[in-house]
Design an enzyme around this catalytic site. Structure first.
Site: not given
Ligand SMILES: Cc1ncc(COP(=O)(O)O)c(C=O)c1O
Length: 361
Positions: A103, A172, A196
């Site tokens: 991520w 994030d 989550k």
């Molecule tokens: C830490 C983290 N950031 C970003 C994301 C991406 O999120 P989204 O699918 O809502 O764009 C996730 C998805 O699991 C994640 O765990």
């Protein structure tokens, strides 16, 4: 009789049962309106109360200072990877990033696509992203330092956040938002997909410091500017009404039923400890994250004999334990223990793990 599993999904993930029951109870007639929340105008007084109530709870739960705004934005955390540099990274000043896995890497990629001067000031790639880096120095002119507070796929988490003096942090927090208390002050912006720890998928909670908004170029389209969401109280366009409503109920549950973020943090610590204890006490399971970087949210592990993993996951499901498969990019097993996962579910999991070891070890 409805059958509910113990849900260890990585997101979308378990929601508190009382929240689901409350939704069910008021689904057809929301508080005497004669309508379902699903059918209601986002400009109605009912929805305005829901939205403002959710914002107020986030402010109270995290002690969000008055110079920060709390927003709900669609497009997932993935859109935030782009909105953050678009709004807060002028093209001529370095944007510093810490790379702790998938991520973070995606956030870095988006900032680069936008032509920003991205510097990766620390990375844990050298040991397969199995740890949180400790030595990071930011450029003194950096417009922010971005990091991922919890790495959902690799099962690592910042136990304490890094600090870079006056340089604003941007994080994030998608997979550990509202799972523990923290100080909002050093942050320029925080974003977290709801799916989550605080709700279903379909909205991102963004907490942004007001002075950061001055950096936003006028040339950005309205929907990509945080300022637009601030000026319209997240109601510039039609928001994810049902998701925000559900998120509000989860926040109420955190505040009123499980003792706020302090209470939820203690629950989360005990749950993760119980699973890590089983892993550490056995020669049969092996944690994949380095011990001092372990996540309290996503416990990632392998079986020493990896050929047994498929059976482990299948038999777990038969025993009513769902969502234990590791992310497709890494394989193995992962138990996600977000806020709504009850200790009872964790006890069922640890009991199953011990029994599986007894039979196959
Ligand atoms: C830490 C983290 N950031 C970003 C994301 C991406 O999120 P989204 O699918 O809502 O764009 C996730 C998805 O699991 C994640 O765990």
């Amino acid at each position: 009789m409805q059958k509910r599993i113990h849900n260890f999904n990585p997101g979308p993930a378990a929601l508190p049962l009382p929240v689901l029951e409350e939704i069910q109870a008021e689904l057809l007639d929301f508080k005497g309106s004669g309508m379902s929340i699903l059918e209601m105008s986002h400009r109605s007084r009912w929805f305005e109360d829901i939205l403002n109530g959710a914002v107020d709870r986030i402010r109270r739960l995290l002690n969000v200072p008055s110079d920060f705004d709390v927003l709900f934005i669609q497009g997932g955390a993935s859109l935030q990877f782009a909105m953050i540099p678009m709004n807060f990274a002028p093209v001529d000043s370095p944007a510093d990033y810490i790379d702790t896995g998938t991520w973070s890497s995606k956030a870095i990629k988006e900032a680069r696509v936008l032509g920003r001067d991205v510097r990766v000031i620390a990375s844990s790639e050298d040991r397969g992203y199995g740890y949180i880096p400790s030595d990071c120095t930011a450029d003194e002119n950096a417009c922010y330092v971005h990091f991922t507070s919890n790495n959902t796929i690799k099962g690592t988490q910042w136990a304490a956040f890094p600090s870079f003096g006056n340089i604003p942090l941007v994080s994030d927090m998608s997979s550990d938002f509202m799972s523990r208390p923290f100080d909002v002050h050093p942050f320029g912006a925080i974003y977290a997909g709801a799916q989550k720890n605080v709700g279903p998928s379909g909205t991102v909670v963004v907490i942004v410091r007001k002075d950061m908004l001055e950096r936003t170029p006028d040339t950005l389209p309205s929907m990509l500017k945080y300022k637009t969401f601030v000026e319209h109280n997240s109601l510039y366009n039609t928001p994810s009404c049902f998701i925000i409503y559900t998120t509000g109920l989860v926040l109420k549950w955190i505040e009123e039923t499980v003792g706020g973020v302090e209470g939820v943090a203690e629950r989360n610590r005990r749950k993760a400890q119980a699973v890590y204890d089983v892993i550490d006490d056995s020669g049969f399971y092996r944690g994949t994250a380095e011990k001092d970087s372990r996540s309290l949210m996503n416990v990632t592990f392998r079986l020493q004999d990896e050929s047994l993993e498929k059976r482990f996951i299948a038999e777990a499901l038969e025993a009513g334990l769902g969502g234990l498969k590791g992310h497709r990019s890494v394989g193995g097993c992962r138990a996600s223990l977000y806020n709504a996962v009850e200790m009872e579910a964790v006890q069922a999991l640890t009991g199953f793990m011990k029994e599986f070891e007894r039979k196959n070890g």
